[in-house]
Design a protein around this motif. Structure first.
Motif, PDB file in Angstrom:
ATOM      1  N   LEU A 294       0.799  -1.228   0.000  1.00 29.53           N
ATOM      2  CA  LEU A 294       0.000   0.000   0.000  1.00 29.53           C
ATOM      3  C   LEU A 294       0.833   1.281   0.000  1.00 29.53           C
ATOM      4  N   VAL A 295       2.112   1.196   0.287  1.00 29.17           N
ATOM      5  CA  VAL A 295       2.887   2.444   0.424  1.00 29.17           C
ATOM      6  C   VAL A 295       3.941   2.675  -0.660  1.00 29.17           C
ATOM      7  N   ARG A 296       4.072   1.722  -1.598  1.00 27.73           N
ATOM      8  CA  ARG A 296       5.089   1.930  -2.638  1.00 27.73           C
ATOM      9  C   ARG A 296       4.496   2.805  -3.752  1.00 27.73           C
ATOM     10  N   SER A 297       4.144   4.020  -3.398  1.00 32.22           N
ATOM     11  CA  SER A 297       3.523   4.901  -4.391  1.00 32.22           C
ATOM     12  C   SER A 297       4.346   6.176  -4.532  1.00 32.22           C
TER      13      SER A 297
ATOM     14  N   ARG B 251       4.390  -5.494  -8.443  1.00 32.82           N
ATOM     15  CA  ARG B 251       3.036  -5.757  -7.981  1.00 32.82           C
ATOM     16  C   ARG B 251       2.651  -4.782  -6.847  1.00 32.82           C
ATOM     17  N   ASP B 252       3.572  -4.591  -5.894  1.00 33.51           N
ATOM     18  CA  ASP B 252       3.282  -3.662  -4.784  1.00 33.51           C
ATOM     19  C   ASP B 252       3.037  -2.244  -5.295  1.00 33.51           C
ATOM     20  N   GLU B 253       3.763  -1.865  -6.343  1.00 31.56           N
ATOM     21  CA  GLU B 253       3.581  -0.506  -6.868  1.00 31.56           C
ATOM     22  C   GLU B 253       2.209  -0.339  -7.530  1.00 31.56           C
TER      23      GLU B 253
ATOM     24  N   PHE C   4      -4.245   2.500  -4.288  1.00 30.43           N
ATOM     25  CA  PHE C   4      -4.626   2.955  -2.940  1.00 30.43           C
ATOM     26  C   PHE C   4      -4.354   4.452  -2.774  1.00 30.43           C
ATOM     27  N   LEU C   5      -3.234   4.920  -3.314  1.00 28.89           N
ATOM     28  CA  LEU C   5      -2.930   6.352  -3.213  1.00 28.89           C
ATOM     29  C   LEU C   5      -4.024   7.189  -3.881  1.00 28.89           C
TER      30      LEU C   5
END
Ligand code: HEM
Length: 401
Positions: free
Chosen positions: A85-88, A225-227, A233-234
């Motif tokens: 959720l935070v790799r933005s 994938r996380d990005e 989510f961002l």
């Protein structure tokens, strides 16, 4: 005026933060503020300093650049242990920032924004019908809140059947006080799982929406994938509550002086400039997201060490008389740019979309309810208890019909 620094929390600050920011601009424009958990940060309140910090590439956004006290206090995102959720883009610096921003920019091509405008008009027409039929309309609950979430669902391609649940969960994420962060963290479980499932569905079947673009970028090796899930989510977090606050704050700004509402009814060409003036006067984001000097620097004559957390007050910058004539006055068309969408490399990617939503929402009310008025005294309105966001819980009105 008081000689001691003002409180930046509590009922007085929440109901009207502007006097506190005025004091800071005049007496301590780069001010050391205490934060929960024993941490502290620099709060930058003058327009020129704010702009300089936002433009500075050595002011880093990666939370790993924050000093140990800030990290120990857990003041980053409540879900910062979740790479999915935070790799933005908002949490990284170049070159990763440039790459992530380029892919997400695809959501906001002219063709897509046109389609989103049609959708916003449809959703708004329906909401305004319901407001007309309501005995006790509240423009935050009945318009400012539901419109942006419907548009985010369009951008991400959330299927119709999932939307009620998505709306309900987003309402929990929108909680803003530090005390409520645990509840927010719990709800992110759901988003983590849901966005992962949505991504799997797009991998199986491509789609013409932003998530489809992100998944294609993953397939071609451009995004992890996380990005992909973090970017989705961002967009929810950055694009929802902010736009709720823009529409609510703009209606508040107009209705607290009925002559402003009447002036706009008489000259709808002022609608776009009125959106900008509302953004300047009541910036939805009170403070920009955290920044950390990558090396020792000076802001407004104050020496900052590497890693010391910095908050830039966009709300204060918009009211700085050092930058704007009649800074507290409402003058649509004054033509002065504001910092409510940020500045520099992290300038808001959704700015055009947010402006469009505000014009559609407020424009529909102008057409339908020229006699619109606040139903309560403005001193009774409650603002979100936050130093980060700046928005109203409710805006009860009389439609004048
Ligand atoms: C970044 C404000 C609506 C997506 C930002 C920033 C501000 C901002 C001030 C910069 C933060 C910083 O530098 O610390 C607003 C306001 C909005 C709004 C006031 C509504 C009135 C939206 C919408 C979307 C969006 C509708 C998307 C659907 C983003 C994203 C970023 C961002 C992805 C990160 C950009 C980056 O890090 O490069 N926004 N925003 N925003 N905004 Fe908005």
């Amino acid at each position: 005026m008081s000689v001691s620094p003002p409180q930046l929390h509590g009922p007085e600050f929440e109901s009207d933060p502007h006097p506190a920011y005025r004091w800071l601009r005049e007496h301590s424009p780069v001010h050391r503020v205490d934060l929960p958990g024993g941490a502290w940060a620099w709060l930058v309140t003058r327009h020129a300093d704010a702009r300089r910090v936002l433009a500075d590439p050595d002011m880093l956004k990666d939370p790993a650049a924050g000093d140990a006290a800030w990290r120990a206090a857990g003041l980053g995102l409540p879900y910062d242990h979740r790479p999915s959720l935070v790799r933005s883009m908002v949490n990284v610096d170049a070159p990763d920032h440039t790459r992530l921003r380029r892919v997400a920019g695809g959501a906001f091509t002219p063709r897509r924004v046109r389609a989103l405008k049609e959708s916003a008009e449809r959703v708004t027409a329906d909401l305004v019908d319901r407001i007309a039929a309501s005995d006790r309309p509240d423009l935050v609950r009945d318009l400012a809140y539901p419109l942006p979430i419907a548009i985010i669902c369009d951008i991400l391609g959330v299927p119709g059947a999932d939307r009620p649940e998505f709306h309900r969960r987003a309402a929990v994420i929108d909680s803003s006080s530090y005390e409520e962060m645990e509840a927010v963290a719990a709800t992110t479980d759901w988003f983590d799982r849901y966005l992962g499932e949505l991504m799997e569905a797009r991998l199986a079947e491509p789609s013409d929406d932003l998530l489809g673009d992100l998944v294609e970028a993953h397939r071609s090796g451009e995004l992890s994938r996380d990005e992909v899930t973090s970017t989705a989510f961002l967009l929810l977090v950055a694009g929802h509550e902010t736009t709720v606050a823009l529409i609510g704050n703009m209606l508040f700004t107009l209705l607290r002086r009925p002559e402003r509402w009447e002036g706009l009814c008489a000259d709808p060409a002022l609608l776009g400039p009125a959106v900008e003036e509302s953004l300047r006067l009541e910036s939805p984001l009170q403070n920009a997201t955290w920044r950390f000097p990558g090396k020792p620097t000076t802001v407004g004559g104050v020496a900052l060490e590497a890693g010391e957390p910095v908050l830039v007050s966009l709300l204060s910058a918009g009211r700085d008389p050092g930058r704007y004539d009649d800074a507290d006055g409402f003058r649509p068309g004054r033509g002065d740019a504001h910092l409510a969408f940020g500045h520099g490399a992290h300038f808001c990617v959704g700015a055009q979309l947010a402006r469009m939503e505000a014009r559609v929402a407020v424009g529909a009310l102008l057409d339908r309810f020229p006699g619109l008025r606040l139903a309560v005294d403005e001193s009774e309105l409650r603002w979100w208890p936050s130093m980060i966001m700046h928005g109203l819980f409710a805006l009860p009105v009389r439609t004048g019909r």
